[in-house]
Design a protein around this motif. Sequence first.
Motif, short mmCIF file in Angstrom:
data_model
loop_
_atom_site.label_atom_id
_atom_site.label_comp_id
_atom_site.label_asym_id
_atom_site.label_seq_id
_atom_site.Cartn_x
_atom_site.Cartn_y
_atom_site.Cartn_z
N ASN A 82 55.00 45.43 78.23
CA ASN A 82 55.10 46.32 77.07
C ASN A 82 56.55 46.47 76.62
O ASN A 82 57.04 47.58 76.40
CB ASN A 82 54.51 47.70 77.41
CG ASN A 82 53.01 47.65 77.62
OD1 ASN A 82 52.34 46.73 77.15
ND2 ASN A 82 52.49 48.61 78.33
N THR A 110 60.45 57.71 79.53
CA THR A 110 59.25 57.75 78.69
C THR A 110 58.12 56.92 79.32
O THR A 110 58.35 56.10 80.20
CB THR A 110 59.55 57.22 77.28
OG1 THR A 110 58.49 57.56 76.40
CG2 THR A 110 59.75 55.71 77.27
N GLY A 111 56.90 57.15 78.85
CA GLY A 111 55.75 56.40 79.36
C GLY A 111 55.49 56.67 80.82
O GLY A 111 55.17 55.75 81.57
N ARG A 114 57.46 54.47 83.20
CA ARG A 114 57.19 53.03 83.21
C ARG A 114 58.47 52.21 83.14
O ARG A 114 58.59 51.17 83.77
CB ARG A 114 56.30 52.69 82.01
CG ARG A 114 56.10 51.20 81.77
CD ARG A 114 55.35 50.98 80.47
NE ARG A 114 54.00 51.52 80.54
CZ ARG A 114 53.22 51.71 79.47
NH1 ARG A 114 53.68 51.41 78.25
NH2 ARG A 114 52.01 52.18 79.61
#
Length: 221
Positions: A82, A110-111, A114
């Motif tokens: 990603n 963020t994420g 991740r």
Amino acid sequence: MNWHEPVRTRRPLHALAVLAAALLCLLPWADTAAAHGSVIDPASRNYGCWERWGDDFQNPAMEQEDPMCWQAWQHDTNAMWNWNGLYREGVAGDHRGAVPDGQLCSAGLTGDGRYAAMDTPGAWKTTDVGDDFTVQLQDQAMHGADYLLVYVSKQGYDPATEALGWDDLELVAETGSIPPSSMMPVDVSTSGRSGHHVVYTIWQASHADQSYYICSDVNFG
């Protein structure tokens, strides 16, 4: 097929079809369908990993040849798959408030963290540049931009040993609004730099309050 064939003989085929569909959803590149974008030149940290290893991710040579990508792969494989989704929402222009020092390359973890490995100092692969170069941002989703901000780390900051902080950066380029386009180039002019530096790009997408925070490693020769 014979109409009188017992229905139970068709069930294994149905089960196999369901299993195949489930496995397809687990393929590591499936999430790239929800494309957004990133800086591809000089390559962002996670785009560079994907570009070099996306079709060879099981090669054990990654550990020795590209140790920073290797440690990122070990932390979370989706940081590479990603590569175009490293953003935060609802920042309202308060970039420093939303992204703490030491977490600039992960957009403030963020994420669900991740991209945390993007913050790790080390020998990231670099792109050779001169004092004047162009940042090429690929806008896969055609979001457009309210603006782009491009920073370069100051002389004396060492990306191999120090996590990036706001005070390590100097703003070197700024744009106004950019209409949707597959590529958004930004010309950059610097001076007095040598060796390994970080180019830090903030892309404020225009379709929503969505802010991208992108670290690219360069070498001023």
